[in-house]
Design an enzyme around this catalytic site. Structure first.
Site, PDB file in Angstrom:
ATOM      1  N   TYR A 124       0.839  -1.198   0.000  1.00  0.00           N
ATOM      2  CA  TYR A 124       0.000   0.000   0.000  1.00  0.00           C
ATOM      3  C   TYR A 124       0.878   1.254   0.000  1.00  0.00           C
ATOM      4  CZ  TYR A 124      -4.104  -2.890   1.082  1.00  0.00           C
ATOM      5  OH  TYR A 124      -5.116  -3.820   1.058  1.00  0.00           O
ATOM      6  N   SER A 176     -14.018  -4.312  -0.078  1.00  0.00           N
ATOM      7  CA  SER A 176     -14.876  -3.591  -1.026  1.00  0.00           C
ATOM      8  C   SER A 176     -16.357  -3.765  -0.688  1.00  0.00           C
ATOM      9  CB  SER A 176     -14.612  -4.050  -2.465  1.00  0.00           C
ATOM     10  OG  SER A 176     -15.179  -3.148  -3.402  1.00  0.00           O
ATOM     11  N   PRO A 177     -16.757  -3.440   0.544  1.00  0.00           N
ATOM     12  CA  PRO A 177     -18.159  -3.634   0.939  1.00  0.00           C
ATOM     13  C   PRO A 177     -19.146  -2.788   0.151  1.00  0.00           C
ATOM     14  CG  PRO A 177     -16.984  -2.350   2.581  1.00  0.00           C
ATOM     15  CD  PRO A 177     -15.951  -2.869   1.643  1.00  0.00           C
ATOM     16  N   LEU A 219     -20.339   1.494  -5.899  1.00  0.00           N
ATOM     17  CA  LEU A 219     -21.606   1.200  -6.566  1.00  0.00           C
ATOM     18  C   LEU A 219     -22.776   1.165  -5.582  1.00  0.00           C
ATOM     19  CD1 LEU A 219     -22.424   0.397  -9.544  1.00  0.00           C
ATOM     20  CD2 LEU A 219     -22.528  -1.949  -8.711  1.00  0.00           C
TER      21      LEU A 219
END
Length: 329
Positions: free
Chosen positions: A53, A215-216, A221
Site C-alpha cells: 500500500y 470492497s463492501p 456502486l
C-alpha cells in the site's frame, strides 16, 4: 462499538475493520493519523494494511504512516489488532528481482522484517497472504510462518483472495503438522458480489476462519452512486463508473437506492449493515479517506435492518443460494 471473536482465536475484534489503503495515496499523514485516532476512540481496534500500500514508487508508505502513528504513544499499539499482508514485489517498478515476491520462505522472512521496521513495532497480530501462491507448497509456507511465531514476530496467519479449496488445503496441511493454520480470510463480498457464499464462506465456517469482506460498497456502486451522479458529486472513475455503463446494473442500483430512500436509510450504511447480518462475517473493511466517511461507517454498526428491507435487498441482489444446492442445474 460491537465486538466479536476472530475465527477460532482468542482475539476480540471490532465489527468494523479499518482499512488503510488510502493513507498516503489519497489521505496525507496528518489526516491519516486523525482518522486512526478517531477510529480507535470510537472502539475500532482492528486495523488492516499491506506492505504494497502506497503503490508505485511509494510502496510501503502506508505502513510507514501507521508506524509514525504508533510512535506517538498513548498505548496505540497495545490497543490495536494489527494486520498486514505480503505477496507483491516490493522492488521499485521496473526493477523487480526474483524471490522478492510471493510466499517463498525467503520472501516471508524478508517481508516481515521490512514491515516491522516500517510499522515501528516488534510484532504483527495477523500476517496475511495477499494472494494464492501456486508455486510454493504449503509445507514451506507453514514452516516459515512457524519460525516467525516462535520468534514472536507474528501471532497468527491469515489469507486474502483465497478460493474455498485453498482455505481447506492450507488448513489441512497446517493441521497435519500441529499448526494453527489460517484464522482469517479477506474476500471480495458485498450485496452486488455474492459468489463468496458458494465456497469461500462455507469453507471458512468449516475451519473456524473469520471472514473479512473487502470492497463492501463494491467500488462505490452501493454508496448512493446514482444520487451523487444526479447531484454532480460522483467521481468519474473506479468500478462504479464502468459498471453503470450496463443498463441492467444501472436499473438494479436504482431499485436499490429507491428501496433505501423509501425507508430513510443511507445506501452505504445499509450495505455495511447487511454484511454484518451475514453468517460467518467477522466485520467488513472500511477504507475512509475522510472523517465524514468514517462517521458514516460507524453509524452502520448500530443500524438494524428490518426483515422487509432485508427481503428487498435479497430480491434486488439475489445470492447464489446455499451449497451444494447452488451448484445444481
Amino acid at each position: 462499538m460491537k465486538y466479536t471473536q476472530l475465527g477460532r482465536t482468542g482475539l476480540k475484534v471490532s465489527r468494523l475493520v479499518l482499512g488503510t489503503m488510502n493513507f498516503g495515496p489519497q489521505t496525507d499523514e496528518a489526516d491519516s493519523h486523525a482518522i486512526m485516532d478517531a477510529a480507535l476512540a470510537s472502539g475500532i481496534n482492528y486495523f488492516d494494511t499491506a506492505n504494497v500500500y502506497g503503490w508505485g514508487e511509494n510502496k510501503g508508505r502506508t505502513e510507514e504512516i501507521i508506524g509514525t502513528w504508533f510512535a506517538n504513544g498513548g498505548g496505540r499499539r497495545d490497543k490495536t489488532v494489527l494486520a498486514t499482508k505480503l505477496y507483491g514485489n516490493m522492488a521499485a517498478d521496473g526493477d523487480a528481482w526474483p524471490n522478492h515476491d510471493r510466499l517463498s520462505a525467503v520472501n516471508i522472512r524478508r517481508s516481515v522484517d521490512a514491515s516491522l521496521k516500517r510499522l515501528q513495532t516488534d510484532y504483527i497480530d495477523i500476517y496475511q497472504f495477499h494472494h494464492v501462491d501456486r508455486r510454493t507448497p504449503f509445507e514451506e509456507i507453514w514452516q516459515a510462518i512457524e519460525v516467525l511465531v516462535q520468534q514472536g514476530k507474528i501471532l497468527y496467519a491469515g489469507s486474502s483472495n483465497f478460493p474455498g479449496y485453498k482455505i481447506a488445503q492450507a488448513n489441512e496441511q497446517a493441521k497435519a503438522h500441529g499448526r494453527v493454520g489460517l484464522v482469517s480470510e479477506q474476500c471480495l463480498y458485498n450485496l452486488a458480489e455474492r459468489r463468496a457464499e458458494m465456497e469461500v464462506i462455507p469453507a471458512a465456517q468449516e475451519y473456524g476462519v473469520g471472514v473479512i469482506p473487502w470492497s463492501p460498497l463494491h467500488g462505490g456502486l452501493l454508496g448512493g452512486v446514482l444520487k451523487k451522479e444526479s447531484e454532480g458529486k460522483r467521481r468519474r472513475d473506479g468500478r462504479s463508473a464502468s459498471a453503470l455503463e450496463s443498463t441492467t446494473v444501472r436499473d438494479q442500483v436504482q431499485r436499490y437506492e429507491d428501496l433505501l430512500d423509501k425507508h430513510g436509510i443511507e445506501p452505504g450504511e445499509a450495505a455495511l449493515a447487511w454484511l454484518l447480518t451475514r453468517p460467518g462475517v467477522t466485520g467488513p473493511i472500511v477504507g475512509p479517506r475522510t472523517q465524514e466517511q468514517l462517521d458514516s461507517a460507524l453509524r452502520a454498526v448500530e443500524l438494524e435492518l428490518s426483515e422487509e428491507v432485508l427481503a428487498g435487498l435479497d430480491e434486488i441482489f439475489p445470492g447464489p443460494g446455499p451449497s451444494p444446492e447452488a451448484f445444481a442445474w
